[in-house]
Structures are given as structure tokens and as C-alpha cells.
Design a protein around this motif. Sequence first.
Motif, PDB file in Angstrom:
ATOM      1  N   ASN A  88      -6.417 101.902  35.156  1.00 36.78           N
ATOM      2  CA  ASN A  88      -7.649 101.398  35.755  1.00 36.78           C
ATOM      3  C   ASN A  88      -8.305 100.260  34.981  1.00 36.78           C
ATOM      4  OD1 ASN A  88      -7.604 103.054  38.042  1.00 36.78           O
ATOM      5  ND2 ASN A  88      -8.377 104.762  36.853  1.00 36.78           N
ATOM      6  N   ALA A  89      -7.723  99.835  33.875  1.00 35.34           N
ATOM      7  CA  ALA A  89      -8.318  98.752  33.091  1.00 35.34           C
ATOM      8  C   ALA A  89      -8.403  97.472  33.923  1.00 35.34           C
ATOM      9  CB  ALA A  89      -7.518  98.518  31.814  1.00 35.34           C
ATOM     10  N   THR A  90      -7.352  97.145  34.629  1.00 34.60           N
ATOM     11  CA  THR A  90      -7.350  95.950  35.469  1.00 34.60           C
ATOM     12  C   THR A  90      -8.334  96.096  36.626  1.00 34.60           C
ATOM     13  OG1 THR A  90      -5.070  95.418  34.904  1.00 34.60           O
ATOM     14  CG2 THR A  90      -5.911  94.491  36.950  1.00 34.60           C
ATOM     15  N   ASP A  91      -8.342  97.256  37.272  1.00 35.69           N
ATOM     16  CA  ASP A  91      -9.258  97.502  38.387  1.00 35.69           C
ATOM     17  C   ASP A  91     -10.706  97.302  37.952  1.00 35.69           C
ATOM     18  OD1 ASP A  91      -6.913  98.255  39.625  1.00 35.69           O
ATOM     19  OD2 ASP A  91      -7.515 100.326  39.991  1.00 35.69           O
ATOM     20  N   SER A  92     -11.050  97.857  36.804  1.00 36.17           N
ATOM     21  CA  SER A  92     -12.427  97.745  36.310  1.00 36.17           C
ATOM     22  C   SER A  92     -12.816  96.299  36.057  1.00 36.17           C
ATOM     23  CB  SER A  92     -12.597  98.553  35.022  1.00 36.17           C
ATOM     24  OG  SER A  92     -12.377  99.922  35.274  1.00 36.17           O
ATOM     25  N   THR A  93     -11.913  95.524  35.502  1.00 42.29           N
ATOM     26  CA  THR A  93     -12.197  94.111  35.232  1.00 42.29           C
ATOM     27  C   THR A  93     -12.425  93.345  36.532  1.00 42.29           C
ATOM     28  OG1 THR A  93     -10.883  94.243  33.217  1.00 42.29           O
ATOM     29  CG2 THR A  93     -11.345  92.043  34.069  1.00 42.29           C
ATOM     30  N   LEU A  94     -11.588  93.588  37.535  1.00 45.08           N
ATOM     31  CA  LEU A  94     -11.746  92.927  38.834  1.00 45.08           C
ATOM     32  C   LEU A  94     -13.085  93.303  39.458  1.00 45.08           C
ATOM     33  CD1 LEU A  94      -9.016  92.541  41.531  1.00 45.08           C
ATOM     34  CD2 LEU A  94     -11.311  93.212  42.165  1.00 45.08           C
ATOM     35  N   ILE A  95     -13.457  94.562  39.397  1.00 41.88           N
ATOM     36  CA  ILE A  95     -14.724  95.013  39.990  1.00 41.88           C
ATOM     37  C   ILE A  95     -15.920  94.369  39.293  1.00 41.88           C
ATOM     38  CG2 ILE A  95     -16.223  97.034  40.273  1.00 41.88           C
ATOM     39  CD1 ILE A  95     -13.558  98.652  40.739  1.00 41.88           C
ATOM     40  N   ILE A  96     -15.889  94.322  37.970  1.00 39.23           N
ATOM     41  CA  ILE A  96     -16.991  93.691  37.227  1.00 39.23           C
ATOM     42  C   ILE A  96     -17.118  92.218  37.606  1.00 39.23           C
ATOM     43  CG2 ILE A  96     -17.755  92.965  34.925  1.00 39.23           C
ATOM     44  CD1 ILE A  96     -16.499  95.681  33.924  1.00 39.23           C
ATOM     45  N   ASP A  97     -15.987  91.511  37.657  1.00 40.62           N
ATOM     46  CA  ASP A  97     -16.027  90.096  38.043  1.00 40.62           C
ATOM     47  C   ASP A  97     -16.538  89.921  39.472  1.00 40.62           C
ATOM     48  OD1 ASP A  97     -15.173  89.266  35.564  1.00 40.62           O
ATOM     49  OD2 ASP A  97     -13.268  88.427  36.265  1.00 40.62           O
ATOM     50  N   ALA A  98     -16.118  90.794  40.376  1.00 36.00           N
ATOM     51  CA  ALA A  98     -16.582  90.693  41.768  1.00 36.00           C
ATOM     52  C   ALA A  98     -18.094  90.814  41.837  1.00 36.00           C
ATOM     53  CB  ALA A  98     -15.918  91.770  42.630  1.00 36.00           C
ATOM     54  N   MET A  99     -18.652  91.741  41.096  1.00 37.43           N
ATOM     55  CA  MET A  99     -20.108  91.913  41.112  1.00 37.43           C
ATOM     56  C   MET A  99     -20.811  90.711  40.474  1.00 37.43           C
ATOM     57  SD  MET A  99     -20.297  94.514  42.941  1.00 37.43           S
ATOM     58  CE  MET A  99     -22.065  94.769  42.927  1.00 37.43           C
ATOM     59  N   ASP A 100     -20.236  90.161  39.400  1.00 36.86           N
ATOM     60  CA  ASP A 100     -20.803  88.951  38.792  1.00 36.86           C
ATOM     61  C   ASP A 100     -20.798  87.795  39.792  1.00 36.86           C
ATOM     62  OD1 ASP A 100     -21.270  90.213  36.360  1.00 36.86           O
ATOM     63  OD2 ASP A 100     -19.516  89.335  35.359  1.00 36.86           O
TER      64      ASP A 100
END
Length: 162
Positions: A88-100
Motif C-alpha cells: 500500500n505504500a504506492t497507493d498511499s502516495t497516489l492518494i496524498i498527491d490526488a488530494m494535494d
Amino acid sequence: MPHMSASNDQVPRLALLIDADNISSKYLSTILSEVPKHGIATNRRIYGDFTDPQAAGWRSKLLDNAITPVQQFSNVKSHKPGESAGKNATDSTLIIDAMDILYAGKVDGFIIVSSDSDFTRLAQRLRESGMHVVGMGRNQTSISFRRACTTFVNIERIASTE
């Protein structure tokens, strides 16, 4: 025809976010040919552990296609044989960037390229904020992620017709 922004008649600006851990590089031309049907990708990012041999197919295509790689190392080691670490490390990074990107207010929508149902809540949250969300994934993509998106595109289906 692309979905038009509610604020004007310009082509929608979209953030293209690709989950490299979940989608094969063989679909890149299919993905890129589908994007203009929905708008223009002003942000083009791909997320994964590009030190992993499974990501080798992506590395050679990123520069030629102006896609920004976001390196995410697997932060944990699995002790189970055959299990990949740090799933889930990649998933979490994508989600954080999407919200930014959402809160920066410079896009009209998102294209999330993954067959991972973990992005269901992200798609719902983006739509709650008035975003147009295009999901792109393979046949195996869960119904929950498909329905959370405004539009879902089966990349295996369109790849077979190219």
C-alpha cells in the motif's frame, strides 16, 4: 467528446495518475490515446517502485511520454513467501498527491489508472468535491471502483480493438 468544465467551454484539465504496481506498461499507448476523449492531462504522474524488476517496462517509456515518475520504495518487508512487501505504500502516495492536486484547484477532474479497489474511496471523495473522475482498469476491476468513478474505461477492451 470531453466533459466540459462547468465554469467555461474549455477542454477540461485533468490529473492523470497511474498505479504502476497494478497496470502493465503494455497498456500505455491505450491509456494515452484515451485521455483526449476526456480532456487534457495537465498533470501526468505514475507511482511505483521503479527499482523493482517488474517496473522495468515502465522506466523506458516515461521520458518519451512526459510522465513524471513518483518513486515509492516498499517500506516494509514481508515475511510470507511469495507476498510482495509494502503493497500500500504506492497507493498511499497516489492518494496524498490526488488530494494535494484537488486542493490546489487547478484541475477539473482526474483519471485514475488502476484495477485496485483500494481507490474506491478516493474516487468517491473526488466526486464529492465536484470532480469528474475517469477510472481506467482491466477486466478484473471491482464493481465498487467502477461505480465510484463518473466514467470507467476497460483498457483491456479498448486495447483489443486498437
